[in-house]
Design a protein around this motif. Structure first.
Motif, PDB file in Angstrom:
ATOM      1  N   HIS A 107       0.858  -1.186   0.000  1.00  0.00           N
ATOM      2  CA  HIS A 107       0.000   0.000   0.000  1.00  0.00           C
ATOM      3  C   HIS A 107       0.892   1.234   0.000  1.00  0.00           C
ATOM      4  O   HIS A 107       1.920   1.263   0.681  1.00  0.00           O
ATOM      5  N   ALA A 108       0.493   2.255  -0.745  1.00  0.00           N
ATOM      6  CA  ALA A 108       1.318   3.470  -0.788  1.00  0.00           C
ATOM      7  C   ALA A 108       0.471   4.689  -1.112  1.00  0.00           C
ATOM      8  O   ALA A 108      -0.538   4.588  -1.827  1.00  0.00           O
ATOM      9  N   ARG A 109       0.905   5.807  -0.546  1.00  0.00           N
ATOM     10  CA  ARG A 109       0.383   7.108  -0.994  1.00  0.00           C
ATOM     11  C   ARG A 109       1.235   7.509  -2.191  1.00  0.00           C
ATOM     12  O   ARG A 109       2.392   7.862  -2.047  1.00  0.00           O
ATOM     13  N   PHE A 152      -1.138  -5.442  -9.496  1.00  0.00           N
ATOM     14  CA  PHE A 152      -0.149  -6.415  -9.051  1.00  0.00           C
ATOM     15  C   PHE A 152       1.251  -5.814  -9.117  1.00  0.00           C
ATOM     16  O   PHE A 152       1.507  -4.919  -9.919  1.00  0.00           O
ATOM     17  N   THR A 153       2.156  -6.342  -8.298  1.00  0.00           N
ATOM     18  CA  THR A 153       3.560  -5.951  -8.423  1.00  0.00           C
ATOM     19  C   THR A 153       4.163  -6.654  -9.633  1.00  0.00           C
ATOM     20  O   THR A 153       3.631  -7.648 -10.124  1.00  0.00           O
ATOM     21  N   LEU A 154       5.303  -6.143 -10.099  1.00  0.00           N
ATOM     22  CA  LEU A 154       5.970  -6.753 -11.243  1.00  0.00           C
ATOM     23  C   LEU A 154       6.414  -8.183 -10.930  1.00  0.00           C
ATOM     24  O   LEU A 154       6.385  -9.049 -11.811  1.00  0.00           O
ATOM     25  N   MET A 155       6.817  -8.435  -9.680  1.00  0.00           N
ATOM     26  CA  MET A 155       7.229  -9.787  -9.304  1.00  0.00           C
ATOM     27  C   MET A 155       6.045 -10.747  -9.340  1.00  0.00           C
ATOM     28  O   MET A 155       6.179 -11.902  -9.750  1.00  0.00           O
ATOM     29  N   PHE A 156       4.876 -10.284  -8.925  1.00  0.00           N
ATOM     30  CA  PHE A 156       3.662 -11.101  -9.003  1.00  0.00           C
ATOM     31  C   PHE A 156       3.365 -11.441 -10.459  1.00  0.00           C
ATOM     32  O   PHE A 156       3.071 -12.591 -10.803  1.00  0.00           O
ATOM     33  N   PRO A 195       8.286   2.106  -8.782  1.00  0.00           N
ATOM     34  CA  PRO A 195       9.219   1.166  -9.411  1.00  0.00           C
ATOM     35  C   PRO A 195       8.828  -0.294  -9.288  1.00  0.00           C
ATOM     36  O   PRO A 195       9.434  -1.140  -9.943  1.00  0.00           O
ATOM     37  N   TRP A 196       7.821  -0.605  -8.467  1.00  0.00           N
ATOM     38  CA  TRP A 196       7.500  -2.019  -8.228  1.00  0.00           C
ATOM     39  C   TRP A 196       6.282  -2.510  -9.005  1.00  0.00           C
ATOM     40  O   TRP A 196       5.905  -3.674  -8.895  1.00  0.00           O
ATOM     41  N   ALA A 197       5.658  -1.653  -9.796  1.00  0.00           N
ATOM     42  CA  ALA A 197       4.469  -2.059 -10.555  1.00  0.00           C
ATOM     43  C   ALA A 197       4.333  -1.209 -11.803  1.00  0.00           C
ATOM     44  O   ALA A 197       4.800  -0.064 -11.844  1.00  0.00           O
TER      45      ALA A 197
END
Length: 212
Positions: free
Chosen positions: A40-42, A67-71, A59-61
């Protein structure tokens, strides 16, 4: 369930410009052991020099994904391993349609980026796409052993569509030197019409089947 919250320091300036406001976003991440995990993020929105308001890219999605890139990478790995999407969705604990959407995004991205300018040896065959008389014709680069294009049907018109696709991806018809097909009159006609510079080889499986 594990929830991870990501934030930034007040007053931090992002490359895009001054922070205008934030939006709350969540992304499903890979499980930690048996526990589902969410980030979760603002996410800040900044005002650019041109006066536009733009959301900062995390940077993660990828933008627009839940979903995140790893997911996404692990989901694609399951599908690439020839696992049915419904089964992969069970493992990832999501609805199958969400994985189909994810799959379609990356396939379309790869499809647009494809460069077939070096193809010279073309293999073409049909296969049933589902029960009954429903077929799909597949074109393959015989040297790199990869699928170039797939089109519904198994008539001569499928070769027309394959030739058109190859030209759109940088492969001129005259650069195809060899083709490998079954003994279908429709395929023979389509090859002779579209790839006039190419020799025709009938694949061994169909030749042996015919002889037997």
């Amino acid at each position: 369930q594990i929830d991870i919250y990501i934030d930034f320091e007040r007053g931090f300036k992002f490359a895009g410009g001054k922070t205008h406001d934030t939006v709350e976003r969540s992304w499903q991440h890979l499980n930690f052991f048996q526990h589902r995990c969410f980030l979760h993020a603002r996410v800040p929105r900044v005002k650019t020099a041109e006066g536009r308001t733009e959301t900062v890219r995390v940077p993660w999605a990828r933008p627009g994904s839940g979903f995140t890139l790893m997911f996404e990478a692990y989901s694609m790995l399951l599908i690439e391993s020839e696992m049915p999407v419904s089964k992969a969705a069970d493992i990832m604990d999501v609805y199958p349609q969400r994985l189909w959407n994810l799959f379609s995004h990356w396939i379309e991205k790869a499809h647009k980026a494809a460069d077939h300018s070096g193809v010279e040896l073309l293999g073409i065959d049909e296969t049933s796409s589902k029960k009954g008389h429903s077929y799909v014709t597949v074109a393959v680069d015989m040297e790199d052993r990869k699928v170039l294009y797939a089109v519904p049907g198994k008539g001569a018109e499928t070769i027309d569509k394959i030739a058109e696709h190859l030209e759109n991806k940088g492969c001129k018809r005259e650069q195809i030197k060899k083709t490998c097909i079954d003994m279908s009159p429709a395929f023979i006609s389509g090859i002779l019409h579209n790839f006039k510079s190419a020799s025709v080889t009938f694949d061994r499986f169909h030749v042996v089947k015919f002889i037997n």
